[in-house]
Design a protein around this motif. Structure first.
Motif, short mmCIF file in Angstrom:
data_model
loop_
_atom_site.label_atom_id
_atom_site.label_comp_id
_atom_site.label_asym_id
_atom_site.label_seq_id
_atom_site.Cartn_x
_atom_site.Cartn_y
_atom_site.Cartn_z
N LYS A 252 0.98 -0.99 0.13
CA LYS A 252 0.07 -0.11 -0.17
C LYS A 252 0.91 1.20 -0.02
N ARG A 287 -1.07 5.83 -1.99
CA ARG A 287 -1.35 6.85 -1.26
C ARG A 287 -0.60 8.06 -1.44
N HIS A 334 -13.55 -0.18 -2.95
CA HIS A 334 -12.80 0.76 -2.49
C HIS A 334 -12.97 2.03 -2.70
N GLU A 368 -8.23 7.87 6.88
CA GLU A 368 -7.48 7.08 6.87
C GLU A 368 -7.70 5.62 7.31
N ASP A 369 -8.97 5.54 7.78
CA ASP A 369 -9.55 4.20 8.13
C ASP A 369 -10.18 3.56 6.98
N VAL A 373 -7.17 3.39 1.78
CA VAL A 373 -6.44 3.96 2.52
C VAL A 373 -5.58 2.50 3.11
N THR A 374 -6.41 1.69 3.67
CA THR A 374 -5.66 0.64 4.61
C THR A 374 -5.39 -0.68 3.70
N GLU A 375 -6.30 -0.91 2.62
CA GLU A 375 -6.36 -2.07 1.82
C GLU A 375 -5.51 -2.25 0.78
N SER A 400 0.59 1.96 8.01
CA SER A 400 0.10 1.02 7.00
C SER A 400 0.68 -0.52 7.71
N LYS A 401 -0.17 -1.52 7.75
CA LYS A 401 0.44 -3.01 7.88
C LYS A 401 1.37 -3.36 6.92
#
Length: 505
Positions: A252, A287, A334, A368-369, A373-375, A400-401
């Motif tokens: 991401k 992003r 998304h 941001e959630d 943005v997260t996936e 990010s993860k």
């Protein structure tokens, strides 16, 4: 990287024929037999036999074979590029660029394997000064490579070419969406080296069951590129045999436009990073964080860069169709989630999704959630967020993860910012530069994967160190590794060790 289907069990019933389809037209390009678990095991067995001959060629012999392969690919570049365009969907020039990047990496691996993997003498230390200490890098044996469809040559080649250069045989399962490309690639190696035994580099074709069978086949290492979810399942399956692996998974990737950035250059580079290959690039930007004082200028410049960017299958198209049909719904969801949570589309919008094509979509003010943005979206969309300063941009990029790659635009602070990013790779004042530099390792952190391809680390990824300590001569009365060791010898050693190590302050 959302490039794979679910990893299925080897016992799953599958169709005996796999149809290769042009994603732009739905035309069937070719049909391939599906390899079941027995066929995969047989392929690995042939590779194991062939690996001995390949290993015995040594670095110089393997270098010649790999460079002959490179020449074959270059001399048939038009044919292979057309196949990539037809089966993968990307424009012809992008297909050629992908091929040439793979060629450059193969050339580097072939020419540098001897330098980085040759036996190395190290100091035996004071206590064993009568020993010779050597580290020898051994090929692991047979490497199973499971490749993606978005860059069906460049990405798996980062494992294939480096594993071959290190002395291993390779069994490659190309994506079911780019089976013809994968088989052409392996056939090219055989055609360039007709004197070599078959099995050094071969393919197995199929869906998830074939990939699962390869993981369970007894290969000595697995190299996988695909989604994080599937990577975790492969890791669990590999653990049953303690098979080591290298995983390049989801991304991401963030771009930071710092307070002293060249806005026009940033807009130009990031636009390409975000939308080339229909956004189906694991190290492409999804992003963007722009310092507030430059945000309006950047958004205007970014929108301007996209005025002539459009998908299609003709010669003038900027990028092609979505290669994997199911990914279209991921992109659609998304976009919808981002808008539902307050985001705004300043380029395109929900109406831009018209399978198999998706026009560029640029979203701002996205929380941001949100999923955007997260996936990993893996489509031609990007989010832009204003930030107070460079520090906030760094913090959000690192939140990010995923932690695969990143981009920084800054006239004077690029390296400083890059060093604070939790990722495997960063390009400063350009995009994806690290992917084209063969000496640089390529890989991620956290849920973006483990291990590295490319560069010296990529060569070592497919070897195992063998440490050898050889006593060159005996020192009478100084035997330490013996039951006949004398008390006087230990007393002397204690004195020496105290002199060497006991005076640090």
């Amino acid at each position: 990287m959302s490039t794979d289907t679910t990893l299925e069990t080897p016992s799953e019933t599958v169709s005996p024929i796999l149809k290769s389809v042009n994603p732009a037209t739905g035309e069937v390009i070719a049909e391939w037999p599906v390899h079941d678990a027995d066929a995969v095991t047989a392929a690995v067995g042939r590779a194991r036999v062939a690996s001995a001959a390949w290993r015995e060629l040594g670095f110089d012999g393997r270098k010649k074979a790999l460079l002959r392969w490179v020449s074959y690919l270059v001399n048939h570049a038009d044919e292979l590029s057309e196949l990539i365009r037809k089966e993968n969907g990307k424009p012809l020039e992008d297909a050629y660029l992908e091929l040439i990047l793979a060629v450059e990496h193969t050339d580097w691996a072939a020419k540098h394997a001897k330098k980085h993997l040759s036996a190395k003498k190290v100091s035996p230390g004071m206590l064993l000064a009568n020993f010779e200490a050597v580290i020898e890098e051994r090929p692991v044996g047979v490497v199973g490579v499971i490749g993606p469809w978005n860059y069906p040559i460049y990405t798996p080649n980062g494992s294939i070419a480096y594993a071959l250069a290190a002395g291993n045989a390779v069994v490659f399962k190309p994506s079911e969406f780019t089976t013809s490309i994968g088989n052409y690639y392996a056939d090219a190696f055989a055609k360039a080296n007709p004197e070599l035994p078959s099995g050094i580099f071969s393919t197995v074709n199929g869906l998830g069951a074939t990939g699962a069978a390869l993981v369970a086949s007894g290969v000595d290492k697995i190299a996988f590129t695909g989604s994080t979810a599937t990577g975790k399942r492969i890791m669990a399956a590999a653990a049953e045999r303690m098979t080591p692996l290298v995983l390049e998974c989801g991304g991401k990737d963030a771009a930071i436009v710092a307070d002293d950035a060249d806005v026009n250059a940033a807009a130009d580079g990031i636009a390409w990073s975000s939308f080339a290959n229909s956004g189906q690039t694991c190290v492409g930007t999804e992003r963007i964080y722009v310092v507030d004082e430059l945000a309006d200028q950047f958004v205007a410049a970014f929108k301007d860069k996209l005025k002539t960017v459009a998908p299609g299958s003709g010669d003038t198209a900027t990028y092609g169709p979505m290669t994997m049909p199911s990914q279209v719904e991921v992109v659609r969801s998304h976009i919808a989630d981002a808008i539902a949570k307050g985001g705004k589309a300043v380029v395109g919008g929900p109406e831009s999704v018209r399978a198999p094509y998706i026009e560029p979509v640029v979203l701002i003010d996205v929380p941001e959630d949100s999923l955007a943005v997260t996936e990993e979206t893996f489509g031609p969309t990007v989010t832009i967020k204003r930030v107070k300063n460079n520090d906030e941009a760094i913090a959000l990029a690192n939140a990010s993860k995923y932690a695969l790659a990143s981009t920084v635009y800054s006239k004077s602070k690029g390296m400083e910012i890059a060093r604070q990013l939790r990722v495997g790779m960063t390009s400063v004042n350009s995009v994806l530069g690290f992917a084209g530099v063969a000496a640089l390792p390529f890989g991620g952190v956290g849920e973006s994967g483990i291990g590295r391809i490319h560069g010296e680390q990529g060569l070592r990824e497919f070897t195992r160190p063998h440490s050898i300590a050889r006593q060159k001569f005996a020192i009478p009365g100084m035997e330490l590794l013996s039951f006949s060791r004398k008390a006087s010898t230990v007393k002397l050693i204690k004195q020496v060790i105290k002199l060497k190590h006991g005076r640090h302050t």
